[in-house]
Structure formats: C-alpha cells, structure tokens
Scaffold this motif. Structure first.
Motif, mmCIF file in Angstrom:
data_model
loop_
_atom_site.group_PDB
_atom_site.id
_atom_site.type_symbol
_atom_site.label_atom_id
_atom_site.label_comp_id
_atom_site.label_asym_id
_atom_site.label_seq_id
_atom_site.Cartn_x
_atom_site.Cartn_y
_atom_site.Cartn_z
ATOM 1 N N THR A 113 0.342 -1.326 -3.394
ATOM 2 C CA THR A 113 0.262 -0.552 -2.156
ATOM 3 C C THR A 113 0.644 0.902 -2.357
ATOM 4 O OG1 THR A 113 2.544 -1.084 -1.558
ATOM 5 C CG2 THR A 113 0.812 -2.559 -0.730
ATOM 6 N N GLY A 114 1.393 1.196 -3.378
ATOM 7 C CA GLY A 114 1.884 2.560 -3.560
ATOM 8 C C GLY A 114 3.224 2.744 -2.877
ATOM 9 N N SER A 115 3.334 2.274 -1.615
ATOM 10 C CA SER A 115 4.590 2.367 -0.867
ATOM 11 C C SER A 115 4.511 1.437 0.330
ATOM 12 C CB SER A 115 4.840 3.803 -0.398
ATOM 13 O OG SER A 115 3.845 4.178 0.536
ATOM 14 N N GLU A 142 3.065 -8.692 3.244
ATOM 15 C CA GLU A 142 3.605 -8.269 1.950
ATOM 16 C C GLU A 142 3.563 -6.747 1.799
ATOM 17 O OE1 GLU A 142 2.547 -8.908 -2.736
ATOM 18 O OE2 GLU A 142 2.435 -10.651 -1.401
ATOM 19 N N GLY A 143 2.463 -6.131 2.207
ATOM 20 C CA GLY A 143 2.305 -4.690 2.043
ATOM 21 C C GLY A 143 3.214 -3.865 2.937
ATOM 22 N N SER A 147 7.553 -10.052 8.085
ATOM 23 C CA SER A 147 7.339 -11.495 7.979
ATOM 24 C C SER A 147 5.936 -11.810 8.501
ATOM 25 C CB SER A 147 8.388 -12.252 8.790
ATOM 26 O OG SER A 147 8.176 -12.028 10.177
ATOM 27 N N ARG A 148 5.426 -12.955 8.102
ATOM 28 C CA ARG A 148 4.092 -13.348 8.574
ATOM 29 C C ARG A 148 4.084 -13.563 10.080
ATOM 30 N NH1 ARG A 148 2.183 -17.640 3.966
ATOM 31 N NH2 ARG A 148 2.791 -16.352 2.221
ATOM 32 N N SER A 149 5.158 -14.122 10.604
ATOM 33 C CA SER A 149 5.218 -14.350 12.055
ATOM 34 C C SER A 149 5.227 -13.024 12.816
ATOM 35 C CB SER A 149 6.437 -15.190 12.419
ATOM 36 O OG SER A 149 7.621 -14.547 12.037
#
Length: 180
Positions: A113-115, A142-143, A147-149
């Motif tokens: 992602t770089g950041s 992730e990027g 959290s996914r939620s």
C-alpha cells in the motif's frame, strides 16, 4: 488523491488435489517441469509435491503435441524450469480445469500500500499482479488498518463505494472510494 495498492504473489499457491499415497489434499509447486519426447510427440508436466509425504504428482501442460508445433523459446523455458513460466501456467484456468485442481492462495500474497489510510477522503486503485481471488473487504481492512467488521459497517453506511461488488471475491483490478 489517488493511492495505488498492489496485490503481489509471494510464492506459488498450494494446489488442492488428493494425494494417492497419503490422502492429503495439498501440494506445493516447486517450478520444475518434466519434458518427455517420444519421436515427434512431446508431453510436458508441471511437478508438484505433497505437503505431507513429499510424493510427486504431475499437472499436465502439454499432452501428445507435435514437437514442431511448440515454439522453440517456450521449449527452452520448459527445459530451464523457468519460475515465471511455472507461475503463469499454474494460474492458467485451462490447466486447472484439465487437471481438476484448484489453488489455495492463503499466505501466498501480500498487499503493498505504501502507507496506511489517513485523512477523510481517499480514492484507491487496487491492482493484481496475478489472478488471486480475494475479498475486497479483506483488502480494504488490511490496507487501512481496520477490522473487517468496521469495513462492513462503512460499506453499509455508504462510506466505502466502488463499481465492483465489495462483498464477493475479485481477482481483477478495481477502485474504491473511502469517505470518513
């Protein structure tokens, strides 16, 4: 501001196929080919090793093909056990169908992602270097360090929007906008 993220394979994916020796269902490709010529006909297999017992299985690449119909450059790459060619052929849907196998990409990729996401508004372009089926929710979480939620909640609130369906799996390039 447009950010560019890249999904990069880090190793060969696991090949899902039943081992006739131990019953395991997971094989790892090592990038080696077996080339067998019988007069004017050639057979080519990609070798895969069982992750449990180490037994070798073969994925058919070419079967009973006239040697003259195979490009000399391709033949040379096969004899040299070219890793890039092995990765390309392992992801080829025709090869997967012919051999009745599937791929498991878990642990075989990374997201560059770089950041991390900062600020209130982001346009992000996600590019795949290989056909890796992933859920956009997982990539966004992730990027952005969420959290996914939390990403699911942002999608429901309309703060993450995209032209692609964010709840399924994608294996091709897409873009999304994140508004906080």
């Amino acid at each position: 501001m447009l950010e560019n993220w890249v999904v990069v394979p880090t190793c060969f994916p696991v090949v899902l196929r039943r081992c006739h020796a131990c019953g395991s269902g997971r094989f790892r490709a090592n990038g080696k080919f077996r080339v067998n010529a019988n007069h004017k006909l050639i057979d080519v297999w990609l070798l895969v090793l069982c992750t449990r017992c180490g037994d070798t299985a073969k994925l058919t690449i070419l079967e009973r093909v006239n040697v003259r119909s195979v490009r000399p450059e391709l033949l040379e790459l096969l004899h040299e056990n070219d890793l890039a060619l092995a990765a390309e052929l392992l992801q080829d849907p025709a090869v997967l169908r012919r051999n009745h196998v599937a791929l498991d990409w878990e642990g075989a990729w990374r997201l560059d992602t770089g950041s991390l996401c900062h600020g209130d508004f982001r346009d992000v372009s996600v590019r795949f270097e290989a056909r890796i089926p992933l859920r956009p929710v997982r990539l966004i979480a992730e990027g952005c360090g969420l959290s996914r939620s939390e990403v699911e909640r942002l999608i429901e609130e309309g703060k993450v929007v995209s032209a692609v369906r964010l709840r399924g799996k994608v294996s091709g390039d897409f873009t999304f906008t994140l508004k906080r």
